[in-house]
Design a protein around this motif. Structure first.
Motif, PDB file in Angstrom:
ATOM      1  N   VAL A  68       0.806  -1.225   0.000  1.00 16.67           N
ATOM      2  CA  VAL A  68       0.000   0.000   0.000  1.00 16.67           C
ATOM      3  C   VAL A  68       0.838   1.274   0.000  1.00 16.67           C
ATOM      4  CG1 VAL A  68      -1.934  -1.118   1.179  1.00 16.67           C
ATOM      5  CG2 VAL A  68      -0.145   0.006   2.526  1.00 16.67           C
ATOM      6  N   SER A  69       2.128   1.178  -0.329  1.00 17.20           N
ATOM      7  CA  SER A  69       2.999   2.350  -0.173  1.00 17.20           C
ATOM      8  C   SER A  69       2.525   3.537  -0.996  1.00 17.20           C
ATOM      9  CB  SER A  69       4.443   1.997  -0.553  1.00 17.20           C
ATOM     10  OG  SER A  69       4.510   1.633  -1.921  1.00 17.20           O
ATOM     11  N   MET A  70       2.075   3.279  -2.203  1.00 17.96           N
ATOM     12  CA  MET A  70       1.681   4.401  -3.049  1.00 17.96           C
ATOM     13  C   MET A  70       0.419   5.058  -2.490  1.00 17.96           C
ATOM     14  SD  MET A  70       1.570   4.402  -7.133  1.00 17.96           S
ATOM     15  CE  MET A  70       0.946   5.787  -8.064  1.00 17.96           C
ATOM     16  N   ASP A  71      -0.548   4.230  -2.124  1.00 14.66           N
ATOM     17  CA  ASP A  71      -1.777   4.775  -1.554  1.00 14.66           C
ATOM     18  C   ASP A  71      -1.506   5.514  -0.256  1.00 14.66           C
ATOM     19  OD1 ASP A  71      -3.988   1.962  -2.442  1.00 14.66           O
ATOM     20  OD2 ASP A  71      -2.842   3.388  -3.650  1.00 14.66           O
ATOM     21  N   ALA A  72      -0.550   4.996   0.516  1.00 12.66           N
ATOM     22  CA  ALA A  72      -0.264   5.598   1.818  1.00 12.66           C
ATOM     23  C   ALA A  72       0.574   6.862   1.698  1.00 12.66           C
ATOM     24  CB  ALA A  72       0.458   4.586   2.710  1.00 12.66           C
ATOM     25  N   GLY A  73       1.246   7.028   0.572  1.00 14.96           N
ATOM     26  CA  GLY A  73       2.050   8.232   0.368  1.00 14.96           C
ATOM     27  C   GLY A  73       3.483   8.108   0.796  1.00 14.96           C
ATOM     28  N   CYS A  74       3.997   6.866   0.933  1.00 16.51           N
ATOM     29  CA  CYS A  74       5.386   6.713   1.376  1.00 16.51           C
ATOM     30  C   CYS A  74       6.222   5.908   0.381  1.00 16.51           C
ATOM     31  CB  CYS A  74       5.445   6.065   2.754  1.00 16.51           C
ATOM     32  SG  CYS A  74       4.643   4.444   2.862  1.00 16.51           S
ATOM     33  N   SER A  75       5.767   5.842  -0.866  1.00 13.24           N
ATOM     34  CA  SER A  75       6.550   5.086  -1.849  1.00 13.24           C
ATOM     35  C   SER A  75       7.644   5.948  -2.483  1.00 13.24           C
ATOM     36  CB  SER A  75       5.650   4.514  -2.945  1.00 13.24           C
ATOM     37  OG  SER A  75       5.120   5.553  -3.750  1.00 13.24           O
TER      38      SER A  75
END
Lengths: 559, 321
Positions: free
Chosen positions: A295-302
């Motif tokens: 979920v990194s992209m959705d979470a904003g930490c990718s």
């Protein structure tokens, strides 16, 4: 005021009674390596072909391998590449037993070494028998050394029967009980697909061999990570494919065990070098199959704020702004800011690198090991970062960028914004090294965190924390129910002096490191800890109230 | 991009001959601060520093050094230089440099939490450069710092209307939609980002020789952003670089029929036909130049026609190879 050396000279102008003394070093962190008797030099095995593994250094693990109550040290070692002359160079991994006032090399006696190029060691108790084992992450695979010191006086290589079949570039590993069945599962982070027999020529060819340097990660494809489920009998089953962790071809250099969404289970953050980071959210049900969702992209930490992946290396987490959520900090390359992903709650993160004050001072450095620690025990976590470039021709090609670089300390102002510490931090911070692994430990049980640094191709360094003790502290030594006796994945939340703090027991540490698993809290001017709550990995909770300060509290999980 | 490379080559040669050539230093610095393959802010800073050693009070040098320090996150010195630049007599400041300085100072103010200053500076930038996508992205950053998510979304939309491929704006819009629970819209942005990021990220395919791969990605992006001209242009260009001239010609023709038109699109399509020896198609394609807003129209058209004819002459030789 006279400088110490001159004052001493004048004082000793009269004969007799004066013995020569070296002035005691000052500063928050003091290099005590020589005094400790610790002697380890990392060898990167360089043979002139600029093999990429040579730049990544070896790791350090803090563990009590002999169960005598004090912490010992393991250092991962390189191996010679073709062209490297191994004469007079020691290529063994090394285990040093802590004997109180000195460290004794017990490597050969207990068999705690292998011949491979080792990047890091994870000292998790894979078989749940109560002592830490050593999982060596090597160039070529992993090796699992089971701790049989109590029974047979030695470590035993149990790789073959363990079910671990890792091959390729195994950079680091993390232990966590993903399925909450009590034992420790294993995530192995891989870097790139690399053939040492076919080394690429990278650098400025037109300017000749003097400008040949190490290739960057862009030249190679990422290698898939692996996830192994612990079957409870010292054996693992590879579940990488069914979980999906082998799908994203990242270039892992760091792993972080963290409950990112505060739902009581263990998630995993993967810092990838020049490819997007990963955040595996744990959706497993207790005792059921492992289910992880990326979920990194959705979470904003990718990736960073500009939408671009950074060269992410070491990683750590802490609640830097006191709001109860943990921020994720990642070290990066020159011309990139070290990254702070501020947690906004509800599983979302914002790139707050520059606003936090952590990004700008890092622009000229290549950061690796990083650890949050409350240096001044005022109740908020500060940050120590070790730096060192990877391009050995950088000073030729980019004047103004150093190859060997100084470490940095960032002091938390209390609101999640940081300022760079100055010379008061100690002489070591002015030295330049190829900093790589950084492990924290309370070596002297005095309530502050000391540091061990494994520099690339250099001697290891022990830094003792001598910050003036103006504030109170409390530590927690968690004893989980077997087989997870180290309580990896447990969280302690406490309230003291009007401030709430949180720490987690992590089955990995920063970059190529395994740290002291005890949890240490500075509490500022508070007179006591009002309450502390332990949330165990399997969901149980233990609450303690009105705790006195200045000690470690042992807390045992109810079976 | 090729023009910048060529220009820098000339400038570096000039500087090798005369390291104190101020105009060359300033232009090289400016080009090295622009996004692209030649982005080299440390080198840009060295150029600017050299000019300031030679002419400390030259406005162009002050603002160039300030902007170089800004992109290098040397915020304290950047702020000092840019504020000094803006305090110079107005006649010494061209509007473009003024806007760049105000924008950088606005972003620095937002970063340290001074939202009022940030907002004022960005409004001044907007008055000078309203059509620039980066200006609206900067306004979105300031709105975010103020906690005004409605304004943030509005400014991100405005930025993307002006440049649909502005990666930071796309990224921020995606995150905004996710947090607002607008999952369908977020899913579409995510698909765009997954294609756009490797084309904009120098850790990915951007600087590799995988022209065919990049052509595929531009094609995917064209489907997601059907109104976007750049996607069409770049797909044709990358197909040509991959020596798939037939596909380049087909893609170019389709784009022109769909109503897209630009000098690059027309030229690349005509060249593709020419490389295949299709004289009639190549020359017919050139007629689309009439739809493009071309400065120095006749001169450019003549130059392109000469290139078409040159390629047509070579085409039979290529066919034999």
């Amino acid at each position: 005021m006279l400088r110490p050396a001159l004052a001493f000279a004048l004082a000793c102008a009269t004969p007799a009674g004066c013995t020569e003394r070296t002035p005691e070093p000052t500063g928050w962190f003091v290099d005590v390596t020589a005094r400790s008797g610790l002697s380890f030099r990392h060898e990167n095995g360089a043979g002139g072909e600029k093999q990429m593994p040579e730049i990544f250094g070896g790791g350090v693990a803090v563990l009590d391998y002999d169960g005598d109550g004090d912490l010992d040290l393991f250092f991962a070692q390189g191996a010679p590449f073709p062209g490297c002359s191994p004469q007079d160079r020691d290529f063994r991994d090394r285990l040093f037993r802590n004997d109180g006032d000195r460290f004794t090399d017990v490597t050969d006696a207990v068999g705690a070494s292998d011949a491979d190029f080792t990047f890091s060691a994870a000292a998790g108790d894979h078989d749940g028998d109560g002592d830490p084992d050593l999982l060596l992450c090597n160039f070529g695979g992993v090796r699992l050394l089971r701790n049989d010191v109590a029974e047979r006086g030695r470590f035993t290589d149990v790789t073959a029967e363990s079910g671990l079949r890792s091959r390729g570039w195994c950079q680091c590993a993390a232990y966590a009980d993903f399925d909450r069945d009590g034992d420790l599962d294993l995530y192995v982070g891989h870097y790139v697909v690399y053939d040492a027999k076919q080394s690429e020529w990278c650098g400025d060819r037109q300017r000749g061999d003097a400008y040949r340097t190490y290739c960057g990660p862009d030249v190679f494809s990422g290698e898939p990570d692996e996830l192994y489920r612990n079957d409870g009998n010292g054996r693992f089953t590879d579940v990488s494919g069914e979980i999906g962790v082998s799908a994203p071809l990242g270039k892992c250099l760091g792993l972080l065990i963290i409950d990112a969404d505060d739902d009581g289970d263990t998630d995993l953050f993967v810092s990838n070098d020049s490819t997007p980071n990963l955040l595996w959210r744990n959706d497993s049900l207790p005792g059921g199959p492992i289910r992880l969702t990326e979920v990194s992209m959705d979470a904003g930490c990718s990736v960073g704020k500009n939408g671009v992946a950074r060269a992410s290396m070491g990683v750590d987490a802490a609640d830097t702004n006191g709001d109860g959520d943990q921020e994720i900090f990642v070290t990066t390359f020159t011309m990139e800011p070290n990254t702070l992903f501020r947690s906004d709650g509800d599983g979302f993160y914002t790139d707050w690198s520059l606003e936090s004050g952590l990004g700008e001072p890092s622009r000229l450095w290549v950061g690796f090991g990083s650890r949050f620690l409350d240096i001044d025990r005022d109740g908020d976590e500060d940050l120590f970062v070790v730096n060192g470039h990877v391009t050995d021709t950088i000073e030729l090609t980019s004047p103004g960028i150093w190859y060997r670089q100084p470490s940095q300390i960032f002091l938390n102002r209390g609101d999640g914004r940081f300022t760079l510490a100055g010379p008061e931090a100690g002489a070591y911070l002015a030295e330049r090294h190829l900093g790589r692994a950084l492990a924290s430990w309370d070596s002297d049980d005095d309530g502050d965190l000391d540091l061990v640094i494994a520099n690339n191709g250099e001697p290891a360094v022990m830094l003792e924390n001598r910050t003036p003790a103006r504030s109170g502290w409390i530590g927690f030594d968690l004893r989980g129910a077997p087989p997870n006796g180290a309580a990896i994945g447990a969280r302690v939340t406490l309230r003291a002096g009007g401030r709430q703090q949180v720490r987690e027991v992590r089955g990995t540490c920063s970059y190529n490191a395994w740290c002291d698993l005890r949890l240490l809290f500075g509490v500022g001017t508070a007179a006591e800890v009002e309450w502390a709550e332990v949330r165990w990995p399997r969901g149980g909770r233990t609450r303690l109230e009105h705790l006195s300060l200045g000690r470690y509290v042992e807390v045992r999980e109810s079976p | 991009m090729g023009a910048i490379v060529a220009a820098l080559k000339q400038l570096d040669a000039a500087l090798a001959a005369d390291p104190a050539f101020v105009d060359a230093l300033l232009l090289a610095a400016k080009l090295r601060l622009a996004d692209g393959a030649e982005y080299a802010p440390m080198t840009a800073l060295r150029h600017a520093r050299r000019v300031r050693l030679l002419e400390p009070d030259l406005p162009a040098a002050i603002v160039t050094e300030g902007l170089a320090r800004f992109v290098l996150d040397d915020s304290v010195r950047a702020r000092g230089l840019l504020e000094r630049f803006l305090s110079l007599p107005p006649e010494n400041i061209n509007p473009s440099s003024r806007a760049a300085a105000e924008e950088a100072l606005g972003l620095l103010a937002a970063r340290r939490g001074d939202v009022d200053e940030a907002a004022q500076r960005m409004e001044r930038v907007l008055a000078i450069r309203p059509e620039r996508a980066q200006t609206h992205y900067g306004l979105a950053v300031v709105a975010d710092a103020r906690g005004d998510l409605v304004a943030k979304e509005r400014h991100l939309e405005a930025a993307l209307q002006r440049d649909a491929l502005l990666l930071p704006a796309r990224h921020e819009r995606f995150l905004l939609l996710m947090r607002a629970g607008r999952h369908e819209e977020a899913a579409r942005e995510k698909r765009i980002l997954e294609v756009l990021r490797p084309l904009r990220d120098d850790g990915g395919i951007m600087f590799s020789d995988d022209y065919a791969g990049r052509a595929r990605l531009w094609g995917d992006l064209a489907q997601l952003l059907p109104e976007n001209l750049t996607c069409r242009e770049m797909r044709v260009r990358e197909l040509a670089m991959a020596r798939d001239h037939g596909a380049a010609a087909d893609e170019g023709d389709a784009a022109l029929r769909a109503g897209f038109a630009s000098i690059q699109l027309v030229a690349e399509t005509a060249f593709a036909h020419a490389r295949l020896g299709r004289a009639e198609a190549a020359r017919a394609t050139m007629a689309h130049l009439a739809r493009c807003n071309v400065a120095n129209g006749q001169q450019l058209e003549a130059s392109l026609q000469r290139e078409v004819e040159r390629l047509l002459q070579l085409a039979p030789e290529r066919a034999k190879q």
